[in-house]
Scaffold this motif. Structure first.
Motif, mmCIF file in Angstrom:
data_model
loop_
_atom_site.group_PDB
_atom_site.id
_atom_site.type_symbol
_atom_site.label_atom_id
_atom_site.label_comp_id
_atom_site.label_asym_id
_atom_site.label_seq_id
_atom_site.Cartn_x
_atom_site.Cartn_y
_atom_site.Cartn_z
ATOM 1 N N ALA A 234 23.503 49.995 48.866
ATOM 2 C CA ALA A 234 24.080 48.787 49.456
ATOM 3 C C ALA A 234 24.963 49.097 50.654
ATOM 4 C CB ALA A 234 24.876 48.019 48.404
ATOM 5 N N LYS A 235 25.680 50.199 50.594
ATOM 6 C CA LYS A 235 26.584 50.521 51.706
ATOM 7 C C LYS A 235 25.822 50.914 52.971
ATOM 8 C CE LYS A 235 27.548 55.402 50.665
ATOM 9 N NZ LYS A 235 28.599 56.340 50.177
ATOM 10 N N HIS A 236 24.506 51.132 52.814
ATOM 11 C CA HIS A 236 23.645 51.382 53.974
ATOM 12 C C HIS A 236 22.793 50.142 54.291
ATOM 13 C CE1 HIS A 236 24.525 55.637 54.574
ATOM 14 N NE2 HIS A 236 24.524 55.772 53.261
ATOM 15 N N ASP A 237 23.262 48.989 53.827
ATOM 16 C CA ASP A 237 22.600 47.706 54.105
ATOM 17 C C ASP A 237 21.190 47.624 53.523
ATOM 18 O OD1 ASP A 237 24.780 46.553 55.431
ATOM 19 O OD2 ASP A 237 24.209 47.455 57.329
ATOM 20 N N ILE A 238 21.007 48.215 52.371
ATOM 21 C CA ILE A 238 19.745 48.099 51.640
ATOM 22 C C ILE A 238 19.962 47.105 50.506
ATOM 23 C CG2 ILE A 238 18.081 49.317 50.177
ATOM 24 C CD1 ILE A 238 18.820 51.874 51.787
ATOM 25 N N PRO A 239 19.171 46.023 50.428
ATOM 26 C CA PRO A 239 19.352 45.042 49.351
ATOM 27 C C PRO A 239 19.207 45.695 47.978
ATOM 28 C CG PRO A 239 17.916 44.173 51.066
ATOM 29 C CD PRO A 239 18.108 45.632 51.370
ATOM 30 N N VAL A 240 20.025 45.254 47.025
ATOM 31 C CA VAL A 240 20.037 45.874 45.705
ATOM 32 C C VAL A 240 20.064 44.826 44.599
ATOM 33 C CG1 VAL A 240 21.273 47.904 46.578
ATOM 34 C CG2 VAL A 240 22.574 46.008 45.572
ATOM 35 N N ILE A 241 19.580 45.238 43.440
ATOM 36 C CA ILE A 241 19.830 44.516 42.199
ATOM 37 C C ILE A 241 20.237 45.549 41.157
ATOM 38 C CG2 ILE A 241 18.935 43.061 40.349
ATOM 39 C CD1 ILE A 241 16.906 41.904 42.235
ATOM 40 N N PHE A 242 21.331 45.284 40.482
ATOM 41 C CA PHE A 242 21.829 46.130 39.411
ATOM 42 C C PHE A 242 21.632 45.371 38.101
ATOM 43 C CE2 PHE A 242 26.163 47.647 37.497
ATOM 44 C CZ PHE A 242 25.497 48.400 36.544
ATOM 45 N N TYR A 243 20.838 45.949 37.184
ATOM 46 C CA TYR A 243 20.571 45.358 35.876
ATOM 47 C C TYR A 243 21.465 46.032 34.841
ATOM 48 C CZ TYR A 243 16.329 43.717 38.222
ATOM 49 O OH TYR A 243 15.439 43.131 39.100
ATOM 50 N N PHE A 244 22.190 45.222 34.058
ATOM 51 C CA PHE A 244 23.282 45.743 33.233
ATOM 52 C C PHE A 244 23.471 44.855 32.013
ATOM 53 C CE2 PHE A 244 28.132 45.695 32.940
ATOM 54 C CZ PHE A 244 28.245 46.911 32.295
ATOM 55 N N ASN A 245 23.581 45.462 30.806
ATOM 56 C CA ASN A 245 23.771 44.632 29.616
ATOM 57 C C ASN A 245 25.229 44.406 29.231
ATOM 58 O OD1 ASN A 245 22.434 47.308 27.545
ATOM 59 N ND2 ASN A 245 24.559 47.069 28.159
ATOM 60 N N GLY A 246 26.157 44.938 30.029
ATOM 61 C CA GLY A 246 27.572 44.786 29.697
ATOM 62 C C GLY A 246 28.047 45.916 28.800
ATOM 63 N N THR A 247 29.356 46.065 28.708
ATOM 64 C CA THR A 247 29.917 47.124 27.876
ATOM 65 C C THR A 247 29.985 46.675 26.413
ATOM 66 O OG1 THR A 247 32.172 46.364 28.321
ATOM 67 C CG2 THR A 247 31.268 48.059 29.781
ATOM 68 N N HIS A 248 30.219 47.634 25.539
ATOM 69 C CA HIS A 248 30.296 47.361 24.105
ATOM 70 C C HIS A 248 31.187 48.413 23.471
ATOM 71 C CE1 HIS A 248 27.294 50.583 24.095
ATOM 72 N NE2 HIS A 248 26.579 49.857 24.943
ATOM 73 N N GLU A 249 31.380 48.335 22.163
ATOM 74 C CA GLU A 249 32.328 49.229 21.491
ATOM 75 C C GLU A 249 31.932 50.700 21.562
ATOM 76 O OE1 GLU A 249 29.405 47.680 18.403
ATOM 77 O OE2 GLU A 249 30.572 46.864 20.077
ATOM 78 N N ASP A 250 30.670 50.981 21.863
ATOM 79 C CA ASP A 250 30.210 52.367 21.932
ATOM 80 C C ASP A 250 30.126 52.898 23.358
ATOM 81 O OD1 ASP A 250 29.784 52.576 19.095
ATOM 82 O OD2 ASP A 250 28.047 51.275 19.370
ATOM 83 N N TYR A 251 30.579 52.110 24.317
ATOM 84 C CA TYR A 251 30.544 52.523 25.717
ATOM 85 C C TYR A 251 31.397 53.772 25.907
ATOM 86 C CZ TYR A 251 31.447 52.251 30.781
ATOM 87 O OH TYR A 251 31.577 52.536 32.117
ATOM 88 N N HIS A 252 30.797 54.826 26.435
ATOM 89 C CA HIS A 252 31.472 56.102 26.669
ATOM 90 C C HIS A 252 32.091 56.663 25.384
ATOM 91 C CE1 HIS A 252 31.916 55.971 31.349
ATOM 92 N NE2 HIS A 252 30.661 55.922 30.936
ATOM 93 N N GLN A 253 31.377 56.496 24.278
ATOM 94 C CA GLN A 253 31.800 57.031 22.992
ATOM 95 C C GLN A 253 30.679 57.869 22.382
ATOM 96 O OE1 GLN A 253 34.927 56.604 21.781
ATOM 97 N NE2 GLN A 253 35.400 55.416 23.626
ATOM 98 N N PRO A 254 31.012 58.796 21.479
ATOM 99 C CA PRO A 254 29.969 59.574 20.800
ATOM 100 C C PRO A 254 29.035 58.692 19.972
ATOM 101 C CG PRO A 254 32.131 60.602 20.516
ATOM 102 C CD PRO A 254 32.368 59.255 21.121
#
Length: 290
Positions: A234-254
């Motif tokens: 995006a910072k090079h003016d290329i159109p983007v779509i980011f697909y993301f389900n949102g965070t949850h209790e296990d985000y960045h956890q073992p």
């Protein structure tokens, strides 16, 4: 949040060392008395201090991975479909496998690559070329995609869009037991064409999936627009779509383990992205910038 007029504390130089010798009980009593009398405890001091910080620099070897399907009559134009394959590693002796972040995205990109390759073998080759990119170092500050964007294999002007897939295998608290949603971020930041295409494709091919734009704001406090690899396109003016389900209790956890992945959700989101990518590589015109 209610403002409780948290006291501003300034210590004068003469009392600085005296205060440092106070125990917790004496400190608490002093503050309590001062606030009761004046509503705030204020003292002042001037002093010099030296901050000595040491840092260890270590060079490691890592790689981005790219697969490529060449297009036909518009092969010089390229669609990039991406995910990051790194995670946060071993912390306090515990392995963080990152099944959702971003095993789910990595596997989805692999499935998309297989689907497009099978289509080509069956006689349905894409008009535009497709680069499937697996980035390293995302968790360290988007390092892999930053390196690529500064040393591109395909000229930025020839990249029609980036579809970035980062966490698509879980359900966040907002949706609880409803897997039929995906947070869409960035689709209208640079190109109305790309945003409208995504909307139309969803209605035609995935009407059960809700496209949620809750985080589609550069000023969103979570700053998700800036936190995954699409941003380095995006910072090079290329159109983007980011697909993301949102965070949850296990985000960045073992506990972000494969047993908790909602494979039906992954499959449906993969089909949505495939349909979006298909239209991007087969259409006569590429998305235009605003």
């Amino acid at each position: 949040m209610k403002d409780y007029n948290l006291p501003q504390i300034y210590l004068n130089k003469s009392s600085f060392f005296k205060v440092m010798k106070w125990n917790d009980k004496k400190m608490a009593q002093e503050v309590k008395t001062a606030i009761a009398q004046k509503g705030v405890w204020k003292k002042s001091f001037q002093t010099d201090f030296l901050l000595d910080k040491t840092a260890k620099a270590e060079t490691i070897q890592t790689e981005n991975v790219i697969a490529f399907i060449e297009g036909t009559d518009k092969k010089e134009e390229v669609l990039v479909i991406s995910a990051h394959y790194d995670h946060i590693g071993i912390i306090n002796g515990e392995i963080n496998n990152g099944a959702d972040d971003d095993g789910s995205g990595t596997v989805t990109v692999m499935e998309l690559a297989q689907a497009f390759q099978e289509a080509k073998k069956a006689g349905f080759a894409p008009r535009r070329s497709i680069a499937f990119m697996f980035f390293t170092g995302e968790e360290k500050g988007l390092l892999g995609s930053e390196y690529y964007s500064n040393n591109p294999i395909f000229e930025h002007k020839n990249v029609v869009a980036n579809l970035n897939i980062d966490m698509v295998g879980r359900i966040d608290n907002r949706y609880e037991d409803n897997p039929d949603y995906i947070y869409v971020i960035g689709s209208d930041m640079l190109s109305d064409d790309l945003h409208q295409l995504q909307e139309q494709v969803a209605k035609l091919y995935a009407p059960q999936i809700k496209l949620d734009y809750t985080y589609n704001d550069k000023d969103d406090p979570n700053q998700f627009y800036y936190r995954s690899d699409h941003y380095n396109f995006a910072k090079h003016d290329i159109p983007v779509i980011f697909y993301f389900n949102g965070t949850h209790e296990d985000y960045h956890q073992p506990t972000d383990e494969v047993e908790k992945i909602h494979f039906g959700k992954m499959q449906n989101i993969g089909r949505l992205i495939f349909a979006t990518a298909w239209h991007l590589v087969q259409s006569e015109n590429r998305p235009t910038l605003k």
